[in-house]
Motif scaffolding. Structure first.
Motif, PDB file in Angstrom:
ATOM      1  N   VAL A   1     -18.901  10.236  -8.890  1.00  0.00           N
ATOM      2  CA  VAL A   1     -19.570  10.620 -10.139  1.00  0.00           C
ATOM      3  C   VAL A   1     -19.691  12.141 -10.130  1.00  0.00           C
ATOM      4  O   VAL A   1     -20.074  12.722  -9.118  1.00  0.00           O
ATOM      5  CB  VAL A   1     -20.976   9.987 -10.254  1.00  0.00           C
ATOM      6  CG1 VAL A   1     -21.579  10.271 -11.626  1.00  0.00           C
ATOM      7  CG2 VAL A   1     -20.928   8.487  -9.992  1.00  0.00           C
ATOM      8  N   LEU A   2     -19.329  12.764 -11.254  1.00  0.00           N
ATOM      9  CA  LEU A   2     -19.400  14.220 -11.350  1.00  0.00           C
ATOM     10  C   LEU A   2     -20.418  14.636 -12.407  1.00  0.00           C
ATOM     11  O   LEU A   2     -20.472  14.059 -13.497  1.00  0.00           O
ATOM     12  CB  LEU A   2     -18.030  14.798 -11.731  1.00  0.00           C
ATOM     13  CG  LEU A   2     -16.876  14.516 -10.769  1.00  0.00           C
ATOM     14  CD1 LEU A   2     -15.573  15.065 -11.346  1.00  0.00           C
ATOM     15  CD2 LEU A   2     -17.151  15.127  -9.386  1.00  0.00           C
ATOM     16  N   HIS A   3     -21.222  15.634 -12.050  1.00  0.00           N
ATOM     17  CA  HIS A   3     -22.173  16.241 -12.991  1.00  0.00           C
ATOM     18  C   HIS A   3     -21.955  17.747 -12.950  1.00  0.00           C
ATOM     19  O   HIS A   3     -21.431  18.278 -11.972  1.00  0.00           O
ATOM     20  CB  HIS A   3     -23.619  15.964 -12.572  1.00  0.00           C
ATOM     21  CG  HIS A   3     -23.983  14.522 -12.531  1.00  0.00           C
ATOM     22  ND1 HIS A   3     -24.407  13.826 -13.642  1.00  0.00           N
ATOM     23  CD2 HIS A   3     -23.980  13.637 -11.516  1.00  0.00           C
ATOM     24  CE1 HIS A   3     -24.662  12.576 -13.310  1.00  0.00           C
ATOM     25  NE2 HIS A   3     -24.400  12.424 -12.023  1.00  0.00           N
ATOM     26  N   LYS A   4     -22.417  18.429 -14.011  1.00  0.00           N
ATOM     27  CA  LYS A   4     -22.319  19.886 -14.003  1.00  0.00           C
ATOM     28  C   LYS A   4     -23.487  20.463 -13.216  1.00  0.00           C
ATOM     29  O   LYS A   4     -24.622  20.009 -13.348  1.00  0.00           O
ATOM     30  CB  LYS A   4     -22.342  20.409 -15.446  1.00  0.00           C
ATOM     31  CG  LYS A   4     -21.976  21.887 -15.533  1.00  0.00           C
ATOM     32  CD  LYS A   4     -21.739  22.321 -16.970  1.00  0.00           C
ATOM     33  CE  LYS A   4     -21.544  23.825 -17.078  1.00  0.00           C
ATOM     34  NZ  LYS A   4     -20.436  24.340 -16.246  1.00  0.00           N
ATOM     35  N   GLY A   5     -23.197  21.452 -12.390  1.00  0.00           N
ATOM     36  CA  GLY A   5     -24.250  22.120 -11.615  1.00  0.00           C
ATOM     37  C   GLY A   5     -23.783  23.502 -11.229  1.00  0.00           C
ATOM     38  O   GLY A   5     -22.585  23.807 -11.285  1.00  0.00           O
ATOM     39  N   ALA A   6     -24.728  24.355 -10.846  1.00  0.00           N
ATOM     40  CA  ALA A   6     -24.399  25.757 -10.568  1.00  0.00           C
ATOM     41  C   ALA A   6     -23.470  25.894  -9.368  1.00  0.00           C
ATOM     42  O   ALA A   6     -22.591  26.753  -9.352  1.00  0.00           O
ATOM     43  CB  ALA A   6     -25.682  26.543 -10.334  1.00  0.00           C
ATOM     44  N   GLN A   7     -23.681  25.052  -8.361  1.00  0.00           N
ATOM     45  CA  GLN A   7     -22.812  25.154  -7.189  1.00  0.00           C
ATOM     46  C   GLN A   7     -22.335  23.774  -6.755  1.00  0.00           C
ATOM     47  O   GLN A   7     -23.021  22.779  -6.983  1.00  0.00           O
ATOM     48  CB  GLN A   7     -23.529  25.859  -6.043  1.00  0.00           C
ATOM     49  CG  GLN A   7     -24.854  25.235  -5.677  1.00  0.00           C
ATOM     50  CD  GLN A   7     -25.490  25.948  -4.489  1.00  0.00           C
ATOM     51  OE1 GLN A   7     -24.800  26.547  -3.681  1.00  0.00           O
ATOM     52  NE2 GLN A   7     -26.799  25.857  -4.387  1.00  0.00           N
ATOM     53  N   ALA A   8     -21.159  23.751  -6.139  1.00  0.00           N
ATOM     54  CA  ALA A   8     -20.576  22.472  -5.718  1.00  0.00           C
ATOM     55  C   ALA A   8     -21.385  21.887  -4.578  1.00  0.00           C
ATOM     56  O   ALA A   8     -21.594  22.541  -3.549  1.00  0.00           O
ATOM     57  CB  ALA A   8     -19.127  22.693  -5.285  1.00  0.00           C
ATOM     58  N   GLN A   9     -21.854  20.673  -4.745  1.00  0.00           N
ATOM     59  CA  GLN A   9     -22.598  19.992  -3.681  1.00  0.00           C
ATOM     60  C   GLN A   9     -22.596  18.487  -3.918  1.00  0.00           C
ATOM     61  O   GLN A   9     -22.424  18.031  -5.046  1.00  0.00           O
ATOM     62  CB  GLN A   9     -24.032  20.515  -3.610  1.00  0.00           C
ATOM     63  CG  GLN A   9     -24.806  20.375  -4.904  1.00  0.00           C
ATOM     64  CD  GLN A   9     -26.254  20.839  -4.778  1.00  0.00           C
ATOM     65  OE1 GLN A   9     -26.844  20.735  -3.713  1.00  0.00           O
ATOM     66  NE2 GLN A   9     -26.832  21.343  -5.851  1.00  0.00           N
ATOM     67  N   CYS A  10     -22.774  17.748  -2.823  1.00  0.00           N
ATOM     68  CA  CYS A  10     -22.938  16.297  -2.921  1.00  0.00           C
ATOM     69  C   CYS A  10     -24.431  16.028  -3.067  1.00  0.00           C
ATOM     70  O   CYS A  10     -25.212  16.393  -2.203  1.00  0.00           O
ATOM     71  CB  CYS A  10     -22.389  15.612  -1.665  1.00  0.00           C
ATOM     72  SG  CYS A  10     -22.613  13.822  -1.687  1.00  0.00           S
ATOM     73  N   THR A  11     -24.805  15.412  -4.173  1.00  0.00           N
ATOM     74  CA  THR A  11     -26.227  15.231  -4.470  1.00  0.00           C
ATOM     75  C   THR A  11     -26.729  13.826  -4.158  1.00  0.00           C
ATOM     76  O   THR A  11     -27.894  13.639  -3.833  1.00  0.00           O
ATOM     77  CB  THR A  11     -26.504  15.518  -5.955  1.00  0.00           C
ATOM     78  OG1 THR A  11     -25.585  14.738  -6.736  1.00  0.00           O
ATOM     79  CG2 THR A  11     -26.342  16.990  -6.255  1.00  0.00           C
ATOM     80  N   ARG A  12     -25.864  12.820  -4.307  1.00  0.00           N
ATOM     81  CA  ARG A  12     -26.314  11.432  -4.151  1.00  0.00           C
ATOM     82  C   ARG A  12     -25.222  10.605  -3.482  1.00  0.00           C
ATOM     83  O   ARG A  12     -24.035  10.866  -3.666  1.00  0.00           O
ATOM     84  CB  ARG A  12     -26.591  10.803  -5.528  1.00  0.00           C
ATOM     85  CG  ARG A  12     -27.731  11.456  -6.296  1.00  0.00           C
ATOM     86  CD  ARG A  12     -27.960  10.766  -7.630  1.00  0.00           C
ATOM     87  NE  ARG A  12     -26.996  11.176  -8.641  1.00  0.00           N
ATOM     88  CZ  ARG A  12     -26.272  10.356  -9.402  1.00  0.00           C
ATOM     89  NH1 ARG A  12     -26.372   9.045  -9.246  1.00  0.00           N
ATOM     90  NH2 ARG A  12     -25.431  10.831 -10.287  1.00  0.00           N
ATOM     91  N   ILE A  13     -25.648   9.586  -2.744  1.00  0.00           N
ATOM     92  CA  ILE A  13     -24.707   8.613  -2.183  1.00  0.00           C
ATOM     93  C   ILE A  13     -25.223   7.216  -2.473  1.00  0.00           C
ATOM     94  O   ILE A  13     -26.420   6.943  -2.287  1.00  0.00           O
ATOM     95  CB  ILE A  13     -24.547   8.780  -0.661  1.00  0.00           C
ATOM     96  CG1 ILE A  13     -24.014  10.175  -0.357  1.00  0.00           C
ATOM     97  CG2 ILE A  13     -23.563   7.768  -0.109  1.00  0.00           C
ATOM     98  CD1 ILE A  13     -23.645  10.358   1.073  1.00  0.00           C
ATOM     99  N   GLY A  14     -24.344   6.335  -2.926  1.00  0.00           N
ATOM    100  CA  GLY A  14     -24.732   4.972  -3.250  1.00  0.00           C
ATOM    101  C   GLY A  14     -24.247   3.992  -2.192  1.00  0.00           C
ATOM    102  O   GLY A  14     -23.124   4.102  -1.693  1.00  0.00           O
ATOM    103  N   PHE A  15     -25.127   3.055  -1.835  1.00  0.00           N
ATOM    104  CA  PHE A  15     -24.769   2.005  -0.881  1.00  0.00           C
ATOM    105  C   PHE A  15     -25.083   0.643  -1.486  1.00  0.00           C
ATOM    106  O   PHE A  15     -26.095   0.475  -2.167  1.00  0.00           O
ATOM    107  CB  PHE A  15     -25.555   2.162   0.424  1.00  0.00           C
ATOM    108  CG  PHE A  15     -25.258   3.425   1.169  1.00  0.00           C
ATOM    109  CD1 PHE A  15     -24.058   3.581   1.842  1.00  0.00           C
ATOM    110  CD2 PHE A  15     -26.171   4.466   1.185  1.00  0.00           C
ATOM    111  CE1 PHE A  15     -23.773   4.749   2.524  1.00  0.00           C
ATOM    112  CE2 PHE A  15     -25.892   5.643   1.867  1.00  0.00           C
ATOM    113  CZ  PHE A  15     -24.695   5.788   2.537  1.00  0.00           C
ATOM    114  N   GLN A  16     -24.222  -0.307  -1.188  1.00  0.00           N
ATOM    115  CA  GLN A  16     -24.374  -1.654  -1.724  1.00  0.00           C
ATOM    116  C   GLN A  16     -25.026  -2.576  -0.713  1.00  0.00           C
ATOM    117  O   GLN A  16     -24.690  -2.540   0.475  1.00  0.00           O
ATOM    118  CB  GLN A  16     -22.981  -2.193  -2.023  1.00  0.00           C
ATOM    119  CG  GLN A  16     -22.791  -2.731  -3.415  1.00  0.00           C
ATOM    120  CD  GLN A  16     -21.340  -3.105  -3.626  1.00  0.00           C
ATOM    121  OE1 GLN A  16     -20.499  -2.219  -3.774  1.00  0.00           O
ATOM    122  NE2 GLN A  16     -21.046  -4.375  -3.629  1.00  0.00           N
ATOM    123  N   LEU A  17     -25.925  -3.431  -1.210  1.00  0.00           N
ATOM    124  CA  LEU A  17     -26.452  -4.537  -0.411  1.00  0.00           C
ATOM    125  C   LEU A  17     -25.594  -5.764  -0.678  1.00  0.00           C
ATOM    126  O   LEU A  17     -24.794  -5.781  -1.614  1.00  0.00           O
ATOM    127  CB  LEU A  17     -27.900  -4.842  -0.809  1.00  0.00           C
ATOM    128  CG  LEU A  17     -28.967  -3.786  -0.494  1.00  0.00           C
ATOM    129  CD1 LEU A  17     -30.325  -4.258  -0.996  1.00  0.00           C
ATOM    130  CD2 LEU A  17     -29.033  -3.488   1.001  1.00  0.00           C
TER     131      LEU A  17
END
Ligand SMILES: [Fe+2]
Length: 294
Positions: free
Chosen positions: A52-68
């Protein structure tokens, strides 16, 4: 304990969403599955989104999703997280195909999203790009590797697959040798995001395709000691490092060792602490460039 069963997606902020979207669709070969006012969804296989990509000032990984698993209880999982003194939030219909999600922050500030996926989608086989099997793992630089490793094991149910000395942990939440890896370097930030390819032939095609499109390798191809995967790293337009890999070790939990392979040095190959030795990084001998650590 309720354990997460697989990595589902990673979300990134990047200054130029269009350029990174073009990279994921044209070069990596993911499928564009959704575009909303502030999010671009990209996928392979049966998940609606792997990136998933969002606009932000600097490139970074913000969230990680895990499945149950489908039989796991999300309410009980939320209580399990809260029992560690961690503040959780509940989100209804946060993203396409996800109806209910528990979110909280890991110790380095990445948002963890845990959910059950009941609605699957099937992407058509893309006609261009590398076309990986799946999102394999996300690696991070961290300031306190012991603390963050313990969090992933105690809160999310990860298992330690291997360590390099006392500064680099490799953690699994399924049969794959690692889904999250954490390297202590003095800052908390994204290190690389890895996509699984079929085999050595696919990796060669990927390297040629990257080269034809102006992408130079940062490191590789080689074969890691830890995890034993074939690897090649390059940098995406946003500056975030992408790894393409194949032949990653797979754990047989019942037996407690990795599926035997002829390139293993241990027989059987069990989880262990590897010495800080060039062979742990690349059995074929070529060490990473300084640029890998920028
Ligand atoms: Fe990796």
């Amino acid at each position: 304990m309720i354990r997460v069963k697989k990595i589902a997606h990673a979300a990134y902020e990047v200054p130029d969403v269009q350029a990174q979207t073009d990279y994921y669709t044209e070069i990596v070969g993911l499928t564009l599955t959704g575009k909303e006012k502030d999010a671009v969804y990209l996928a392979s296989t049966i998940d609606h989104h792997s990136v998933v990509l969002h606009k932000g000032a600097q490139a970074q990984c913000t969230r990680i999703g895990f499945q149950l698993g489908l039989d796991d209880d999300l309410d009980a999982f939320e209580r399990q997280v809260a029992s560690h003194g961690i503040k959780t939030r509940r989100k209804r219909d946060p993203d396409p195909t996800i109806s209910d999600m528990v979110t909280f922050e890991d110790p380095k500030g990445t948002v963890i999203e845990v959910f059950k996926r009941e609605a699957f989608s099937g992407q058509r086989y893309p006609a261009k790009g590398i076309v990986p099997h799946k999102l394999g793992h996300v690696a991070f630089h961290v300031t306190d590797v012991k603390h963050v490793t313990k969090f992933y094991c105690d809160v999310l149910g990860f298992r330690e697959s291997d360590w390099m000395a006392d500064f680099f942990s490799f953690l699994r939440c399924g049969p794959d040798h690692h889904t999250i890896n954490l390297m202590q370097t003095g800052s908390n930030r994204h290190f690389h995001t890895a996509f699984e390819l079929r085999d050595w032939g696919h990796l060669q095609t990927a390297c040629d395709y990257l080269s034809l499109n102006g992408y130079k390798l940062l490191w590789g191809p080689g074969r890691h000691g830890i995890g034993h995967n074939l690897f090649a790293y390059h940098r995406s337009p946003a500056g975030l490092i992408t790894e393409t890999f194949a032949e990653l070790d797979r754990m047989n939990e019942e037996l407690g060792y990795f599926e035997p392979r002829p390139w293993h040095r241990d027989h059987p190959q069990r989880p262990k602490v590897w010495p800080k030795d060039p062979a742990a990084a690349n059995l074929w001998g070529v060490m990473p460039t300084d640029e890998m650590h920028q």
